[in-house]
Write a protein that holds these residues in place. Sequence first.
Motif: not given
Lengths: 210, 210
Positions: A66-69, A141-148
């Motif tokens: 998984r690529e995570l921001v 905002t974008s749970p597929g790759f970011a935890d913002e």
Amino acid sequence: MKTQGVFLLQPQDRTKLHEEDWEDVKEESCLDLEEKTIRTQKIYDGKIIRVQLDEVELPDGKTATRELVKHSGAVGVLAVTAENKLVLVKQFRKPLEKTILEIPAGKLEPREDSQACAHRELMEETGYRAERLESIISFYTSPGFADEILHLYRATGLSSGDVQPDSDEFVELTELTLEEAFDRMASGEICDAKTVTALYIWKNQVLGGK
Amino acid sequence: MKTQGVFLLQPQDRTKLHEEDWEDVKEESCLDLEEKTIRTQKIYDGKIIRVQLDEVELPDGKTATRELVKHSGAVGVLAVTAENKLVLVKQFRKPLEKTILEIPAGKLEPREDSQACAHRELMEETGYRAERLESIISFYTSPGFADEILHLYRATGLSSGDVQPDSDEFVELTELTLEEAFDRMASGEICDAKTVTALYIWKNQVLGGK
């Protein structure tokens, strides 16, 4: 309930990554759908975002990457004036290479309370001071790759205060009626998640929903 | 209109970056608020995201660094059954380390049409086939650092089809009434931008708004 395997996040091309860069992670899991972290690798540590790769064990025992921001979170403010106009700022957004219209918003500073941040951003970007700030909703905002996470507030009791610019970014203040704002959404000038959500929430309120 | 400098994106800590990694960019600018790219540096090239740093010239001639996440875009589907229930999927989201309830959604494949993607994702994740898919709105999920755009569709004329799992990710199908869905939003189980937006759009429609 059916359980099914869908939407493959394909294994990362790791040709450029070195085995010694991975760090083992110990973690207990009990949830059905949970992906257990096997090891993690830091890719980038910036001012706004951090990027990492997690190698995970899937519910069926297979592994995936998984690529995570990582992001510290942000606030947005739905502020309607006494003239029943929505307060918006026009801002150039580098990732989009264009200027768009957004509700006042900004990134949480380390350990900053989200309501305090909403007060600060509203004042800095628009000069408005809010008598009350009430939490409406928080969403990822974008749970597929970011935890913002974005904390959306409703500001009431607005009064003009001093503009307090404190940075190198430039914005223009704009105020629009509900109808005008929806027109700008139709034309694509209002086009980001928090502002679109705020507009529908405002319309809902006008239509008599909660 | 007032123009003001706000919301500092602080200059990147570039201690680990090498001068030779930057790539000059030639670009013409004519907009007021535009940030002209001076040079760009690739940080990471993955399957889901690409990360780069852009050194930019601000409207006042100063420079700043922007951290950018590139993404191919995604779709989300607002699908309401004949029983007036919203189709949702329960999915573990690694960036959040939790399981949440979302509308069916997925990433655009290279050169894939967004409507075709919406049909595909709905079918793969839920088994439903839609007679019609109508574009509602497209929005950027997090314009401060990412270019990801989310195309939201409304599906009508649903019929059950074969589930077509094609990956290593696991989801559970759930169907909720408008009231139940808002309860799940209040409890935090529905908590992502596209699903929150879709819920308010659905409620708006029920309340008689467009």
